[in-house]
Design a protein around this motif. Structure first.
Motif, mmCIF file in Angstrom:
data_model
loop_
_atom_site.group_PDB
_atom_site.id
_atom_site.type_symbol
_atom_site.label_atom_id
_atom_site.label_comp_id
_atom_site.label_asym_id
_atom_site.label_seq_id
_atom_site.Cartn_x
_atom_site.Cartn_y
_atom_site.Cartn_z
ATOM 1 N N SER A 1 0.829 -1.206 0.000
ATOM 2 C CA SER A 1 0.000 0.000 0.000
ATOM 3 C C SER A 1 0.867 1.260 0.000
ATOM 4 C CB SER A 1 -0.943 -0.001 1.214
ATOM 5 O OG SER A 1 -1.805 -1.116 1.140
ATOM 6 N N ASP B 1 -4.581 1.991 -0.446
ATOM 7 C CA ASP B 1 -4.811 0.712 0.241
ATOM 8 C C ASP B 1 -5.061 -0.361 -0.827
ATOM 9 O OD1 ASP B 1 -5.549 -1.422 1.772
ATOM 10 O OD2 ASP B 1 -7.437 -0.548 2.501
ATOM 11 N N ALA C 1 -5.294 -4.419 7.725
ATOM 12 C CA ALA C 1 -6.300 -4.334 6.651
ATOM 13 C C ALA C 1 -6.560 -5.687 6.006
ATOM 14 C CB ALA C 1 -5.837 -3.320 5.594
#
Ligand code: SF4
Length: 456
Positions: A360, A366, A411
């Motif tokens: 990222s 992202d 994430a």
């Protein structure tokens, strides 16, 4: 196919049936053999065998048992013999304080003379060391053995001894005694040697493996050593065979290393060599020490195209998983990774991304939503419990790399991917338990310790 890095078909024990023994070795898939001289007479036979057989090579030396016979005239004869193109090494030489058949002072003097000759002719050294590790290591350091390369044959030391040899860029060769029931310590040493520094040997006619103990040993029995080494190291028999051949070629500079591989199999995983570029410069990175991983040549001339990677995979269901990895950071080529992963998933394959977690940061967005459905598992090199330690050992080029990798782990987990954080165990530099706490307690992902210097 396999390689026997140390045998003595030049020994009189084979004078009556040498041709049959050689035929059995070839029948068992032994494609490279080093016949090691232990005096001038056996050195001559080793060279004759190498001249007559393209799969054999010779080493020139006088065993420490015979060190008392080494004088200027012997060294001069060795120098002459060492010039032959079939001679790929100097030895066996070293120290044997177990039998002490030559005075220790004579052994040390002859050992240094061999090391000097090796430097002169630029050939690696085959070392015999028995009950003399401390003196042996001191002489090797003193004589700058890194300049020529060397193999510690029939290794009989501790894991720390192995590490001391590895620190001098030496190879370590294991023989049939690793199959003996009481050799647990030796098998522990075997497990700390990286794949690119490992050799196997029979030391025939000596040291037959457990099932043939007490009988004359021969190169066809290398299969017992390879089988035990594979079991101990948790790789397949074929992996160990390939490692034996690749390292034999590299150390003794024989044969063709072959083209760099786009896809390479270890156990039943297929790894894709996505790129050799990386935005880190981890001081422990294996690519700074070797072009090979577990016997595979990863020196590719350029990064492979999507089509080349898909073709190299073929039917992905033949493997447990297809791993985006290689000798660099795959997310530097994120679009290619996604294209190949899409194709692999469409064919029913399982995918894993091995990454430093900077994807990222590199992309400036992202990237984790883009991985969903394409990547089943992610293995992230966490390597440190804090940014300062990370920056000190990984030298990242991307600003905010450590914070970015922590966010990447969070994430990927939020998006339902199976995530494993890893750390390389480097004594005195990384607090592994702090890494574990960070991964398991704070980030909520799996954690795995990777041994320093062991890749693949
Ligand atoms: S992140 Fe991996 S490939 Fe990159 S330098 Fe570190 S160990 Fe090597």
């Amino acid at each position: 196919m396999s390689a026997d890095s140390h045998c003595h078909l030049n020994d009189p024990a084979f004078k009556d049936d040498r041709d049959e023994v050689i035929a059995r070795a070839r029948g068992a898939g032994v494609c490279l053999m080093l016949n090691v001289g232990y005096d001038l007479a056996t050195t001559r036979v080793a060279i004759d065998l190498a001249r007559a057989n393209p799969d054999m090579f010779a080493s020139v030396g006088v065993h420490p048992h015979n060190a008392k016979d080494v004088d200027g005239e012997v060294i001069e004869k060795m120098r002459f013999a060492a010039a032959a193109p079939e001679v790929v090494a100097i030895g066996e030489t070293g120290l044997d304080y177990y039998r002490d058949r030559s005075p220790r002072e004579a052994q040390q003097k002859a050992f240094r003379a061999h090391l000097a000759l090796a430097r002169e002719v630029c050939k690696p050294v085959v070392i015999h060391c028995r009950n003399a590790m401390e003196d042996c290591l001191e002489i090797l350091r003193d004589e700058g053995v890194e300049q020529t390369g060397a193999v510690m044959h029939c290794f009989a030391g501790t894991p720390d001894d192995a590490r001391a040899c590895l620190a001098m860029n030496m190879y370590i060769s294991f023989a049939g005694n690793i199959t003996y029931p009481k050799a647990a310590g030796l098998r522990e040493s075997l497990s700390v040697v990286p794949g690119h520094r490992l050799l196997v040997e029979t030391d025939s006619p000596y040291l037959a493996p457990r099932k043939k103990r007490g009988k004359r040993n021969e190169p066809s029995l290398i299969s017992h050593v390879i089988g035990q080494a594979a079991t101990t190291r948790g790789v397949t028999y074929e992996d160990m065979e390939r490692i034996s051949v690749s390292n034999f070629k590299t150390l003794f500079k024989v044969g063709d290393p072959g083209a760099g591989e786009v896809a390479y199999m270890i156990r039943n995983s297929l790894y894709l060599n996505v790129t050799r570029s990386c935005d880190n410069e981890c001081y422990f990175c294996a690519r700074f020490h070797s072009d090979t991983v577990q016997g595979h040549n990863l020196r590719i001339e350029r990064d492979p195209t999507t089509e080349e990677m898909i073709e190299a995979v073929g039917d992905p269901t033949r493997y447990d998983e297809v791993v985006f990895c290689g000798y660099g950071e795959p997310t530097l080529r994120l679009d290619r990774v996604k294209e190949v992963a899409r194709a692999v998933k469409a064919m029913g394959g399982h995918t894993r991304l091995n990454t430093n977690g900077h994807g990222s940061v590199i992309a400036g967005r992202d990237i984790t939503p883009e991985l969903v459905g394409l990547v089943d598992e992610v293995s992230v090199s966490l390597n440190a419990p804090d940014a300062d330690t990370y920056n000190a050992i990984c030298n990242p080029k991307s600003p905010g790399a450590y914070e970015g990798l922590i966010e990447f782990i969070k994430a990927t987990r939020r998006r339902g991917l199976k995530v494993t954080a890893t750390a390389v165990a480097i004594e005195g530099k990384v607090d592994i338990e702090a890494c574990r706490r960070l991964a398991e307690n704070e980030l909520g992902v799996y954690f795995r310790v990777r041994d320093y210097n062991l890749v693949g």
